[in-house]
Each structure stands twice: as C-alpha cells, then as structure tokens.
Design an enzyme around this catalytic site. Sequence first.
Site, mmCIF file in Angstrom:
data_model
loop_
_atom_site.group_PDB
_atom_site.id
_atom_site.type_symbol
_atom_site.label_atom_id
_atom_site.label_comp_id
_atom_site.label_asym_id
_atom_site.label_seq_id
_atom_site.Cartn_x
_atom_site.Cartn_y
_atom_site.Cartn_z
ATOM 1 N N CYS A 60 -1.928 -4.299 8.376
ATOM 2 C CA CYS A 60 -1.888 -3.039 9.336
ATOM 3 C C CYS A 60 -1.164 -2.829 10.056
ATOM 4 O O CYS A 60 -0.298 -2.138 11.252
ATOM 5 C CB CYS A 60 -2.200 -2.389 9.481
ATOM 6 N N CYS B 201 0.899 -0.794 -0.189
ATOM 7 C CA CYS B 201 -0.197 0.446 0.075
ATOM 8 C C CYS B 201 0.542 0.818 0.174
ATOM 9 O O CYS B 201 0.214 2.260 -0.382
ATOM 10 C CB CYS B 201 -1.022 -0.121 1.590
HETATM 11 FE FE1 FES Z 1 -1.181 0.307 3.837
HETATM 12 FE FE2 FES Z 1 -3.287 -0.196 6.097
HETATM 13 S S1 FES Z 1 -3.957 -0.036 3.948
HETATM 14 S S2 FES Z 1 -1.408 -0.001 6.445
#
Ligand code: FES
Length: 135
Positions: free
Chosen positions: A103, A34
């Site tokens: 996360c 991400c």
């Molecule tokens: Fe990247 Fe949550 S989607 S830390």
Amino acid sequence: MTYSTKVLEHFANPRNVGELDDADGIGEAGGAKCGDLMRLYIKVRDNVISDVSFKTFGCAAAIAASSVTTELLKGRTLEAAVKLTNDEVNEALDGLPEEKLHCSVLAEQAVKSAVEDYRKKHGTRPENGADNRYE
Ligand code: FES
C-alpha cells in the site's frame, strides 16, 4: 494484523485530503490486486512542491500512506520528491504490517506520476538531465 498508532492516527485524521483546484500536476497509482486508487495533486513553485493533497479510494494503510506522504512532500524539490521511497513512507508510519507494505508502494508511484505529469504539462526536465524523454 496490527497497525501502529501512527497509522491509525493518520487514518482517523488524514492530512491534506481533497483535490487542489489549480494543481500543477496530478498523479495516479492503482493497486493491481486490490483495485485501490490513489490520486495525488501537487502545486509547484520554483521547482519546489508548495502544496499537495490527495484523494484515495483504498484501505486504511493506503489512506495513512497518502496522508503521511503529503507531509513528507511539502517543501521538497521535484528531484527530491521523485526519490521518495515506500521505505520512507513506511518508516514515517512507524511500520506497516508486512501484508500491507504494498500500500505504501502506491504512494511512491503516485508521487512519481504527479511529478511526471507536472513535467509533461510544463515542458521541464529533471535537473540532472539523465532523463531525456522530454527532449
Ligand atoms: Fe489496496 Fe492497501 S489493500 S492499497
């Protein structure tokens, strides 16, 4: 995807946000997929984390995980701090949705990184001596 009340509460009112000017150690962790980034600042007194704060550029789960991690860390010895797991962070948040579990892994990694940074800067080793990187 549904977040627990605890996650939403930490996201809306994150604890210990910002930099610590005179931090003794700074840790960083990034999400490979991400691109989110978590930075953790610690102050250490007599081997105990006396203060901690964070700056996180990331999703709601990452912000909530950072926030609850600062609460879990305060008052811990460095040895206990590096044992903090993402499961513990996840539990403290009353559970993250399955697809957001990674996360909380960022939080675990950021803590380890901050303690490692502290040890590098201060030339200290883990008490059990199992880690010989500083010899
Ligand atoms: Fe990247 Fe949550 S989607 S830390």
